[in-house]
Design a protein around this motif. Structure first.
Motif, PDB file in Angstrom:
ATOM      1  N   ALA A  38       0.832  -1.209   0.000  1.00  0.00           N
ATOM      2  CA  ALA A  38       0.000   0.000   0.000  1.00  0.00           C
ATOM      3  C   ALA A  38       0.865   1.257   0.000  1.00  0.00           C
ATOM      4  CB  ALA A  38      -0.914  -0.001   1.222  1.00  0.00           C
ATOM      5  N   GLU A  39       0.476   2.235  -0.843  1.00  0.00           N
ATOM      6  CA  GLU A  39       1.214   3.497  -0.932  1.00  0.00           C
ATOM      7  C   GLU A  39       0.650   4.552   0.006  1.00  0.00           C
ATOM      8  OE1 GLU A  39       1.155   4.650  -5.001  1.00  0.00           O
ATOM      9  OE2 GLU A  39       2.348   2.927  -5.688  1.00  0.00           O
ATOM     10  N   THR A  40      -0.545   4.338   0.531  1.00  0.00           N
ATOM     11  CA  THR A  40      -1.173   5.254   1.474  1.00  0.00           C
ATOM     12  C   THR A  40      -1.533   4.489   2.738  1.00  0.00           C
ATOM     13  OG1 THR A  40      -3.352   4.835   0.529  1.00  0.00           O
ATOM     14  CG2 THR A  40      -2.113   6.702  -0.352  1.00  0.00           C
ATOM     15  N   PRO A  41      -1.817   5.186   3.855  1.00  0.00           N
ATOM     16  CA  PRO A  41      -2.228   4.492   5.079  1.00  0.00           C
ATOM     17  C   PRO A  41      -3.480   3.645   4.844  1.00  0.00           C
ATOM     18  CG  PRO A  41      -1.708   6.797   5.522  1.00  0.00           C
ATOM     19  CD  PRO A  41      -1.699   6.647   4.039  1.00  0.00           C
ATOM     20  N   PHE A  42      -3.619   2.600   5.618  1.00  0.00           N
ATOM     21  CA  PHE A  42      -4.782   1.728   5.482  1.00  0.00           C
ATOM     22  C   PHE A  42      -6.057   2.524   5.720  1.00  0.00           C
ATOM     23  CE2 PHE A  42      -7.897  -1.118   7.620  1.00  0.00           C
ATOM     24  CZ  PHE A  42      -8.234  -1.888   6.507  1.00  0.00           C
ATOM     25  N   ASP A  43      -6.977   2.443   4.762  1.00  0.00           N
ATOM     26  CA  ASP A  43      -8.235   3.192   4.833  1.00  0.00           C
ATOM     27  C   ASP A  43      -9.355   2.233   5.221  1.00  0.00           C
ATOM     28  OD1 ASP A  43     -10.453   4.806   4.498  1.00  0.00           O
ATOM     29  OD2 ASP A  43      -9.650   5.807   2.720  1.00  0.00           O
ATOM     30  N   ALA A  44      -9.626   2.163   6.521  1.00  0.00           N
ATOM     31  CA  ALA A  44     -10.654   1.246   7.009  1.00  0.00           C
ATOM     32  C   ALA A  44     -12.035   1.630   6.488  1.00  0.00           C
ATOM     33  CB  ALA A  44     -10.657   1.246   8.539  1.00  0.00           C
ATOM     34  N   THR A  45     -12.256   2.918   6.294  1.00  0.00           N
ATOM     35  CA  THR A  45     -13.557   3.381   5.813  1.00  0.00           C
ATOM     36  C   THR A  45     -13.800   2.935   4.381  1.00  0.00           C
ATOM     37  OG1 THR A  45     -13.378   5.321   7.243  1.00  0.00           O
ATOM     38  CG2 THR A  45     -15.013   5.405   5.493  1.00  0.00           C
ATOM     39  N   ALA A  46     -12.836   3.197   3.504  1.00  0.00           N
ATOM     40  CA  ALA A  46     -12.987   2.797   2.096  1.00  0.00           C
ATOM     41  C   ALA A  46     -13.091   1.285   1.967  1.00  0.00           C
ATOM     42  CB  ALA A  46     -11.808   3.326   1.279  1.00  0.00           C
ATOM     43  N   THR A  47     -12.405   0.555   2.830  1.00  0.00           N
ATOM     44  CA  THR A  47     -12.472  -0.904   2.787  1.00  0.00           C
ATOM     45  C   THR A  47     -13.892  -1.399   3.066  1.00  0.00           C
ATOM     46  OG1 THR A  47     -10.187  -1.053   3.562  1.00  0.00           O
ATOM     47  CG2 THR A  47     -11.517  -3.041   3.738  1.00  0.00           C
ATOM     48  N   SER A  48     -14.587  -0.703   3.952  1.00  0.00           N
ATOM     49  CA  SER A  48     -15.957  -1.106   4.273  1.00  0.00           C
ATOM     50  C   SER A  48     -16.939  -0.776   3.158  1.00  0.00           C
ATOM     51  CB  SER A  48     -16.420  -0.446   5.583  1.00  0.00           C
ATOM     52  OG  SER A  48     -16.468   0.956   5.459  1.00  0.00           O
ATOM     53  N   PHE A  49     -16.457  -0.107   2.117  1.00  0.00           N
ATOM     54  CA  PHE A  49     -17.278   0.158   0.936  1.00  0.00           C
ATOM     55  C   PHE A  49     -16.760  -0.600  -0.285  1.00  0.00           C
ATOM     56  CE2 PHE A  49     -17.902   4.365   3.203  1.00  0.00           C
ATOM     57  CZ  PHE A  49     -19.131   3.992   3.734  1.00  0.00           C
ATOM     58  N   GLY A  50     -16.031  -1.666  -0.049  1.00  0.00           N
ATOM     59  CA  GLY A  50     -15.459  -2.429  -1.158  1.00  0.00           C
ATOM     60  C   GLY A  50     -16.491  -3.020  -2.088  1.00  0.00           C
ATOM     61  N   GLY A  51     -17.700  -3.251  -1.598  1.00  0.00           N
ATOM     62  CA  GLY A  51     -18.750  -3.835  -2.430  1.00  0.00           C
ATOM     63  C   GLY A  51     -19.516  -2.844  -3.265  1.00  0.00           C
ATOM     64  N   ILE A  52     -19.174  -1.570  -3.143  1.00  0.00           N
ATOM     65  CA  ILE A  52     -19.950  -0.546  -3.848  1.00  0.00           C
ATOM     66  C   ILE A  52     -19.744  -0.622  -5.351  1.00  0.00           C
ATOM     67  CG2 ILE A  52     -18.320   1.397  -3.953  1.00  0.00           C
ATOM     68  CD1 ILE A  52     -20.588   3.161  -2.862  1.00  0.00           C
ATOM     69  N   ILE A  53     -18.620  -1.188  -5.790  1.00  0.00           N
ATOM     70  CA  ILE A  53     -18.355  -1.302  -7.222  1.00  0.00           C
ATOM     71  C   ILE A  53     -19.428  -2.138  -7.901  1.00  0.00           C
ATOM     72  CG2 ILE A  53     -16.717  -2.092  -8.972  1.00  0.00           C
ATOM     73  CD1 ILE A  53     -15.739   0.290  -7.444  1.00  0.00           C
ATOM     74  N   LEU A  54     -19.823  -3.249  -7.271  1.00  0.00           N
ATOM     75  CA  LEU A  54     -20.893  -4.077  -7.825  1.00  0.00           C
ATOM     76  C   LEU A  54     -22.271  -3.573  -7.406  1.00  0.00           C
ATOM     77  CD1 LEU A  54     -19.497  -7.722  -7.508  1.00  0.00           C
ATOM     78  CD2 LEU A  54     -19.669  -6.295  -9.550  1.00  0.00           C
ATOM     79  N   GLY A  55     -22.372  -3.056  -6.201  1.00  0.00           N
ATOM     80  CA  GLY A  55     -23.651  -2.545  -5.728  1.00  0.00           C
ATOM     81  C   GLY A  55     -24.164  -1.400  -6.575  1.00  0.00           C
ATOM     82  N   GLN A  56     -23.241  -0.596  -7.105  1.00  0.00           N
ATOM     83  CA  GLN A  56     -23.653   0.543  -7.910  1.00  0.00           C
ATOM     84  C   GLN A  56     -24.323   0.089  -9.212  1.00  0.00           C
ATOM     85  OE1 GLN A  56     -19.925   2.574  -8.573  1.00  0.00           O
ATOM     86  NE2 GLN A  56     -19.561   1.545 -10.523  1.00  0.00           N
ATOM     87  N   LEU A  57     -23.992  -1.101  -9.681  1.00  0.00           N
ATOM     88  CA  LEU A  57     -24.608  -1.607 -10.904  1.00  0.00           C
ATOM     89  C   LEU A  57     -26.102  -1.833 -10.694  1.00  0.00           C
ATOM     90  CD1 LEU A  57     -21.901  -4.120 -12.163  1.00  0.00           C
ATOM     91  CD2 LEU A  57     -22.207  -1.712 -12.760  1.00  0.00           C
ATOM     92  N   ALA A  58     -26.480  -2.307  -9.503  1.00  0.00           N
ATOM     93  CA  ALA A  58     -27.903  -2.493  -9.212  1.00  0.00           C
ATOM     94  C   ALA A  58     -28.624  -1.156  -9.148  1.00  0.00           C
ATOM     95  CB  ALA A  58     -28.070  -3.246  -7.887  1.00  0.00           C
ATOM     96  N   VAL A  59     -27.936  -0.141  -8.628  1.00  0.00           N
ATOM     97  CA  VAL A  59     -28.525   1.197  -8.578  1.00  0.00           C
ATOM     98  C   VAL A  59     -28.723   1.739  -9.989  1.00  0.00           C
ATOM     99  CG1 VAL A  59     -28.077   3.577  -7.889  1.00  0.00           C
ATOM    100  CG2 VAL A  59     -27.642   1.734  -6.283  1.00  0.00           C
ATOM    101  N   ILE A  60     -27.752   1.483 -10.856  1.00  0.00           N
ATOM    102  CA  ILE A  60     -27.857   1.921 -12.246  1.00  0.00           C
ATOM    103  C   ILE A  60     -29.036   1.232 -12.927  1.00  0.00           C
ATOM    104  CG2 ILE A  60     -26.703   1.802 -14.498  1.00  0.00           C
ATOM    105  CD1 ILE A  60     -24.042   2.146 -12.908  1.00  0.00           C
ATOM    106  N   VAL A  61     -29.188  -0.073 -12.694  1.00  0.00           N
ATOM    107  CA  VAL A  61     -30.312  -0.814 -13.273  1.00  0.00           C
ATOM    108  C   VAL A  61     -31.635  -0.229 -12.785  1.00  0.00           C
ATOM    109  CG1 VAL A  61     -31.481  -3.046 -13.350  1.00  0.00           C
ATOM    110  CG2 VAL A  61     -28.997  -2.933 -13.579  1.00  0.00           C
TER     111      VAL A  61
END
Length: 255
Positions: free
Chosen positions: A54-77
């Protein structure tokens, strides 16, 4: 005022009585929360390996949104179906007969979508965050930590904006199959790939999804061309452009 309220009620009835739209919203919640939780669980069990390069400090917040990449597809649909069902079923003719002012019809539809997507988006973001932090154990963070609340709220706003963007694009194309055929590959393949190509990633940074997701990260890259809220603002400009285009097409073309 009463007429506008009646149009809003009509749009709400259309959305809640169509099973596909309800299912896609539920899927956005389940997919985002479920995948995010799994990612947090795996990260906690393999923390050293997951953060080794990792080039930046561990981002616990962003990690908890790791599923948004696929979840956003359902929102688009969801956004596509809300607008596209009108054209595929022929209901658009009845809708325009009942509401001749086409701008009012689109504004009412967008308003109901905004409210629903915002509620589901914020619920999804807070549940994803709280569950994710519980699974991260000693590597977790809290809502009171710097920039964390901004990221959690921003995740909900981001999902809402993508949904509205899909409504605008579908209003322009007037075909849900065509809209899905363009939006799904773009957000799932084209944008991520171009964001990783050195010669074009500077342009790809200004795509609606890439810019909008900047708000969900606590730590920003040193070479970031804009801040988190500015990135969300760029995403919002895409939404305004899409809805404006949808309004122009709806006004100028027959149903």
């Amino acid at each position: 005022m009463a007429a506008a309220a009646a149009v809003l009620r009509s749009e709400w009835t259309k959305i809640r009585t169509v099973r596909s739209t309800v299912v896609t919203l539920a899927a956005a919640f389940v997919v985002t929360v479920g995948l995010s939780a799994l990612l947090c669980l795996l990260t906690n069990h393999n923390f050293s390996e997951a953060t080794r390069n990792a080039e930046t400090p561990f981002d616990a917040t962003a990690t908890s949104f790791g599923g948004i990449i696929l979840g956003q597809l359902a929102v688009i649909v969801f956004g596509v179906l809300v607008m596209g069902n009108e054209y595929s079923s022929g209901m658009i003719r009845l809708s325009l007969a009942a509401v001749p002012r086409r701008g009012v019809l689109l504004a009412a539809k967008a308003s109901v979508v905004l409210l629903l997507a915002l509620v589901v988006g914020l619920l999804t973001s807070f549940v994803s965050f709280l569950l994710g932090q519980a699974l991260l154990g000693s590597h977790s963070t809290t809502l009171g930590a710097p920039h964390v609340l901004r990221a959690v709220l921003g995740a909900g706003f981001y999902m809402t904006l993508l949904c509205l963007f899909s409504v605008g694009v579908t209003a322009m194309l007037r075909n849900q199959t065509l809209s899905l055929g363009i939006l799904m590959p773009f957000f799932f393949l084209v944008s991520p790939i171009l964001s990783a190509v050195p010669k074009v990633k500077t342009v790809a940074r200004y795509f609606p999804d890439t810019a909008g997701r900047a708000v969900i990260s606590v730590y920003q890259p040193a070479d970031a061309p804009y801040g988190p809220w500015a990135g969300l603002g760029i995403c919002a400009l895409w939404v305004v452009a899409a809805l404006l285009g949808g309004w122009l097409v709806l006004n100028r073309r027959d149903a």
